[in-house]
Write a protein that holds these residues in place. Structure first.
Motif, mmCIF file in Angstrom:
data_model
loop_
_atom_site.group_PDB
_atom_site.id
_atom_site.type_symbol
_atom_site.label_atom_id
_atom_site.label_comp_id
_atom_site.label_asym_id
_atom_site.label_seq_id
_atom_site.Cartn_x
_atom_site.Cartn_y
_atom_site.Cartn_z
ATOM 1 N N GLY A 10 0.743 -1.282 -0.057
ATOM 2 C CA GLY A 10 0.041 -0.230 0.300
ATOM 3 C C GLY A 10 1.261 1.223 -0.126
ATOM 4 O O GLY A 10 0.871 2.494 -0.779
ATOM 5 N N GLN A 11 2.200 0.754 0.140
ATOM 6 C CA GLN A 11 2.834 2.432 0.490
ATOM 7 C C GLN A 11 3.312 2.882 -1.064
ATOM 8 O O GLN A 11 3.087 2.297 -1.766
ATOM 9 C CB GLN A 11 4.365 1.852 0.946
ATOM 10 N N LYS A 12 3.261 4.339 -0.885
ATOM 11 C CA LYS A 12 2.422 5.181 -2.486
ATOM 12 C C LYS A 12 3.632 5.801 -2.512
ATOM 13 O O LYS A 12 4.407 6.153 -1.611
ATOM 14 C CB LYS A 12 1.193 5.793 -2.498
ATOM 15 N N ALA A 13 4.503 6.334 -3.989
ATOM 16 C CA ALA A 13 5.255 7.051 -3.929
ATOM 17 C C ALA A 13 5.131 8.083 -5.043
ATOM 18 O O ALA A 13 4.309 7.491 -6.157
ATOM 19 C CB ALA A 13 6.633 6.508 -4.310
ATOM 20 N N ALA A 14 5.110 10.024 -5.067
ATOM 21 C CA ALA A 14 5.432 10.209 -6.683
ATOM 22 C C ALA A 14 6.500 10.696 -6.597
ATOM 23 O O ALA A 14 7.187 11.322 -5.497
ATOM 24 C CB ALA A 14 4.657 11.806 -6.343
ATOM 25 N N PHE A 15 7.589 11.113 -8.157
ATOM 26 C CA PHE A 15 8.690 10.881 -8.264
ATOM 27 C C PHE A 15 8.866 11.436 -9.788
ATOM 28 O O PHE A 15 8.033 11.406 -10.393
ATOM 29 C CB PHE A 15 10.221 10.066 -7.641
ATOM 30 N N GLY A 16 9.904 12.232 -9.745
ATOM 31 C CA GLY A 16 10.218 12.279 -11.117
ATOM 32 C C GLY A 16 9.701 13.717 -12.330
ATOM 33 O O GLY A 16 8.594 14.312 -11.430
ATOM 34 N N ARG A 17 10.471 14.097 -12.557
ATOM 35 C CA ARG A 17 10.282 14.916 -13.861
ATOM 36 C C ARG A 17 11.293 15.038 -15.237
ATOM 37 O O ARG A 17 12.015 14.720 -15.452
ATOM 38 C CB ARG A 17 10.314 16.412 -13.620
ATOM 39 N N TYR A 18 10.687 14.367 -16.084
ATOM 40 C CA TYR A 18 11.177 14.791 -17.498
ATOM 41 C C TYR A 18 10.979 14.582 -18.689
ATOM 42 O O TYR A 18 9.960 15.065 -18.594
ATOM 43 C CB TYR A 18 11.643 12.677 -17.695
ATOM 44 N N GLU A 19 11.792 15.511 -19.092
ATOM 45 C CA GLU A 19 11.175 16.608 -20.580
ATOM 46 C C GLU A 19 11.851 15.562 -21.515
ATOM 47 O O GLU A 19 12.584 15.620 -21.515
ATOM 48 C CB GLU A 19 11.685 18.247 -20.543
ATOM 49 N N VAL A 20 10.863 15.593 -22.209
ATOM 50 C CA VAL A 20 11.234 14.305 -23.454
ATOM 51 C C VAL A 20 11.393 15.610 -25.067
ATOM 52 O O VAL A 20 10.397 16.332 -24.949
ATOM 53 C CB VAL A 20 10.132 13.704 -24.210
ATOM 54 N N THR A 21 12.581 14.851 -25.544
ATOM 55 C CA THR A 21 13.063 15.684 -26.427
ATOM 56 C C THR A 21 13.199 15.536 -27.678
ATOM 57 O O THR A 21 12.567 13.718 -27.868
ATOM 58 C CB THR A 21 14.162 16.740 -26.470
ATOM 59 N N ARG A 22 12.393 16.142 -29.212
ATOM 60 C CA ARG A 22 12.491 15.919 -29.637
ATOM 61 C C ARG A 22 13.245 14.714 -30.501
ATOM 62 O O ARG A 22 13.345 14.115 -31.390
ATOM 63 C CB ARG A 22 12.543 16.512 -31.460
ATOM 64 N N GLU A 23 15.185 15.170 -30.112
ATOM 65 C CA GLU A 23 15.871 15.031 -30.820
ATOM 66 C C GLU A 23 15.961 13.144 -30.302
ATOM 67 O O GLU A 23 16.996 12.515 -30.283
ATOM 68 C CB GLU A 23 17.227 15.266 -30.098
ATOM 69 N N GLU A 24 15.878 13.206 -28.536
ATOM 70 C CA GLU A 24 15.368 12.194 -27.822
ATOM 71 C C GLU A 24 14.822 10.876 -28.322
ATOM 72 O O GLU A 24 14.995 9.436 -28.917
ATOM 73 C CB GLU A 24 15.239 12.013 -26.566
ATOM 74 N N VAL A 25 13.391 11.964 -29.750
ATOM 75 C CA VAL A 25 12.790 10.095 -29.588
ATOM 76 C C VAL A 25 12.942 9.730 -30.790
ATOM 77 O O VAL A 25 12.801 8.572 -31.386
ATOM 78 C CB VAL A 25 11.394 11.265 -29.610
ATOM 79 N N LEU A 26 13.894 10.573 -31.482
ATOM 80 C CA LEU A 26 14.003 10.360 -33.128
ATOM 81 C C LEU A 26 15.485 9.804 -33.324
ATOM 82 O O LEU A 26 14.992 8.158 -33.941
ATOM 83 C CB LEU A 26 14.759 11.140 -33.858
ATOM 84 N N ALA A 27 16.228 10.002 -32.170
ATOM 85 C CA ALA A 27 17.184 9.033 -31.420
ATOM 86 C C ALA A 27 16.719 7.211 -31.516
ATOM 87 O O ALA A 27 17.524 6.862 -31.982
ATOM 88 C CB ALA A 27 18.679 9.671 -30.845
ATOM 89 N N PHE A 28 16.192 7.404 -29.767
ATOM 90 C CA PHE A 28 15.411 6.655 -29.552
ATOM 91 C C PHE A 28 15.069 5.631 -30.987
ATOM 92 O O PHE A 28 15.925 3.818 -31.036
ATOM 93 C CB PHE A 28 15.195 5.964 -28.542
#
Length: 147
Positions: A10-28
């Motif tokens: 039942g333990q919960k956590a909230a985290f992260g902030r990830y900005e998706v870039t066009r360059e990264e989408v294309l490279a992956f």
């Protein structure tokens, strides 16, 4: 990474902030998932995506990056994973999206023969509009202190 003994169902956590870039989408996509809707604006425009969309496998990788970052580099408790259940890509992830994660522990199962335990938790990833874009249930293996 927390140790198995530090967790509770039942333990919960909230985290992260990830900005998706066009360059990264294309490279992956070029390297791992070269489908037209991941590799070009024209290819994406001709599909239900309408515009360039990140690979679902890239979305999983972005979630993993946020998990590791949330642990602050302390992976001492981690022994890897046994797999993933119920992976769902619910909405496309696009360049310019800002992602975050929430988790809830579903099950804790100590090993009977090793100083470790199995943790099943639900991971939910949201975009900047608080739209749920992906869910899955990792099956993590964690060390036990009392092993």
């Amino acid at each position: 990474m927390p140790w198995f003994d530090d967790l509770s169902v039942g333990q919960k956590a909230a985290f992260g902030r990830y900005e998706v870039t066009r360059e990264e989408v294309l490279a992956f996509a070029a390297k791992y998932d070269p489908q037209p809707f991941h590799t070009s604006d024209e290819g994406a425009a001709a599909t239900h995506f309408g515009r360039l969309a990140a690979s679902g496998w890239h979305s999983c990788s972005m979630a993993m990056a946020m998990i590791v970052e949330a642990m602050g580099g302390d992976m001492a408790g981690s022994l890897g994973a046994a797999g993933v259940d119920e992976l769902r890509w619910l909405k496309p992830v696009h360049p310019g999206d800002v992602l975050r994660c929430e988790t809830e522990i579903l099950e804790l199962r100590p090993s009977r023969s090793r100083p470790m335990g199995v943790v099943r938790y639900r991971l939910s990833m949201f975009n900047q509009h608080d739209e749920l874009v992906m869910t899955f249930i990792p099956i993590a293996l964690l060390r036990r202190r009392d092993g």
